[in-house]
Design an enzyme around this catalytic site. Structure first.
Site, PDB file in Angstrom:
ATOM      1  N   TYR A 138       0.788  -1.226   0.000  1.00 41.45           N
ATOM      2  CA  TYR A 138       0.000   0.000   0.000  1.00 41.45           C
ATOM      3  C   TYR A 138       0.824   1.282   0.000  1.00 41.45           C
ATOM      4  CZ  TYR A 138      -3.643  -3.337   1.060  1.00 41.45           C
ATOM      5  OH  TYR A 138      -4.492  -4.411   1.008  1.00 41.45           O
ATOM      6  N   ASN A 158     -12.265   4.858  -2.444  1.00 38.71           N
ATOM      7  CA  ASN A 158     -11.468   3.657  -2.286  1.00 38.71           C
ATOM      8  C   ASN A 158     -12.237   2.814  -1.274  1.00 38.71           C
ATOM      9  OD1 ASN A 158      -9.722   1.592  -1.642  1.00 38.71           O
ATOM     10  ND2 ASN A 158      -7.907   2.887  -1.653  1.00 38.71           N
ATOM     11  N   HIS A 197     -15.158  -5.844  -2.520  1.00 36.73           N
ATOM     12  CA  HIS A 197     -15.377  -7.234  -2.880  1.00 36.73           C
ATOM     13  C   HIS A 197     -16.558  -7.861  -2.154  1.00 36.73           C
ATOM     14  CE1 HIS A 197     -11.346  -6.181  -4.012  1.00 36.73           C
ATOM     15  NE2 HIS A 197     -10.995  -6.104  -2.749  1.00 36.73           N
ATOM     16  N   ASP A 210     -25.028  -0.279  -4.167  1.00 32.52           N
ATOM     17  CA  ASP A 210     -26.376   0.248  -4.390  1.00 32.52           C
ATOM     18  C   ASP A 210     -26.481   1.716  -3.987  1.00 32.52           C
ATOM     19  OD1 ASP A 210     -27.126  -2.226  -5.352  1.00 32.52           O
ATOM     20  OD2 ASP A 210     -28.297  -2.781  -3.573  1.00 32.52           O
ATOM     21  N   HIS A 221      -7.908   2.342  -6.223  1.00 33.00           N
ATOM     22  CA  HIS A 221      -7.233   1.380  -5.351  1.00 33.00           C
ATOM     23  C   HIS A 221      -5.746   1.652  -5.426  1.00 33.00           C
ATOM     24  CE1 HIS A 221     -10.781  -1.090  -4.678  1.00 33.00           C
ATOM     25  NE2 HIS A 221     -11.075  -0.840  -5.941  1.00 33.00           N
ATOM     26  N   SER A 257      -3.286  -0.508  -4.753  1.00 31.15           N
ATOM     27  CA  SER A 257      -2.624  -1.651  -5.386  1.00 31.15           C
ATOM     28  C   SER A 257      -3.428  -2.076  -6.614  1.00 31.15           C
ATOM     29  CB  SER A 257      -2.516  -2.817  -4.402  1.00 31.15           C
ATOM     30  OG  SER A 257      -3.806  -3.326  -4.089  1.00 31.15           O
ATOM     31  N   ARG A 310      -9.919 -10.647  -4.658  1.00 30.79           N
ATOM     32  CA  ARG A 310      -9.844  -9.201  -4.853  1.00 30.79           C
ATOM     33  C   ARG A 310     -10.087  -8.786  -6.304  1.00 30.79           C
ATOM     34  NH1 ARG A 310      -7.726  -7.062  -0.085  1.00 30.79           N
ATOM     35  NH2 ARG A 310      -6.328  -8.471   1.027  1.00 30.79           N
TER      36      ARG A 310
END
Length: 156
Positions: free
Chosen positions: A32, A83, A89, A96, A109, A111, A120
C-alpha cells in the site's frame, strides 16, 4: 481561505476511504505504500484545488458510515472518489448507495487488485463507477481527481 459561508471555495467533491485505510503507512507498506492517510488527503486537496474543486476527505471502517457519507453526497457534493478497500469485494449495499445518488464516481485502489488474491479481482463498486484506477499508489488519487473534474464539468 474560507468564503463567506465559512467553507473553502471550490466545487465540493467527496473523497471517501474505506476500512483499514486509516492504517496507511503502517499496514503492509510493500503493498500500500509508505504514505499515510493524512498524506493522501493532502494530495487530494491539492489535486482538487488545481481543478477548482474542494475535496471533502473522509474515512470509515464501518460499512454504514460509508453508506451514510454517500447518501449525504447526493445533495452536498458534485462527485465521488472512493477507495472502498475490502468492501469493494463484499458490499452490495455500498454499490447500491453509489448507484442511487446518481453522481459521477471514480473508484481508486492503491494496489493493482487484479494482480493480487483471486477474491480481490471482483469489485461490486466497479459496476457503478464511471472509471476505475488501480495500481498507481497514492498518485492514483490525483489521477482520480483529475478525471472527476472532467466528469463534473460534463454534468453541469
Amino acid at each position: 481561505m474560507p468564503n463567506h459561508t465559512g467553507t473553502a471555495p471550490g466545487i465540493p467533491v467527496l473523497v471517501l476511504n474505506g476500512p483499514n485505510l486509516n492504517l496507511l503507512g503502517l499496514r503492509e507498506p510493500a503493498v500500500y505504500g509508505k504514505d499515510t492517510l493524512a498524506d493522501v488527503e493532502e494530495l487530494c486537496r491539492s489535486a482538487a484545488r488545481t481543478h477548482g474543486l474542494r475535496a471533502d476527505c473522509r474515512q470509515s471502517n464501518h460499512e454504514g458510515g460509508l453508506i451514510d457519507a454517500v447518501h449525504e453526497a447526493r445533495t452536498a457534493h458534485r462527485g465521488i472518489v472512493i477507495n472502498p478497500a475490502g468492501y469493494s469485494h463484499t458490499s452490495v449495499a455500498l454499490r447500491d448507495a453509489l448507484a442511487a445518488v446518481e453522481l459521477p464516481v471514480v473508484e481508486v485502489h492503491l494496489s493493482n487488485i487484479h494482480r493480487r488474491e483471486a477474491f480481490r479481482h471482483h469489485s461490486y463498486v466497479s459496476a457503478v463507477a464511471d472509471t476505475v484506477i488501480c495500481g498507481a499508489g497514492a498518485h492514483g488519487y490525483a489521477v482520480a481527481l483529475d478525471h472527476l473534474a472532467q466528469l463534473v464539468k460534463e454534468t453541469r
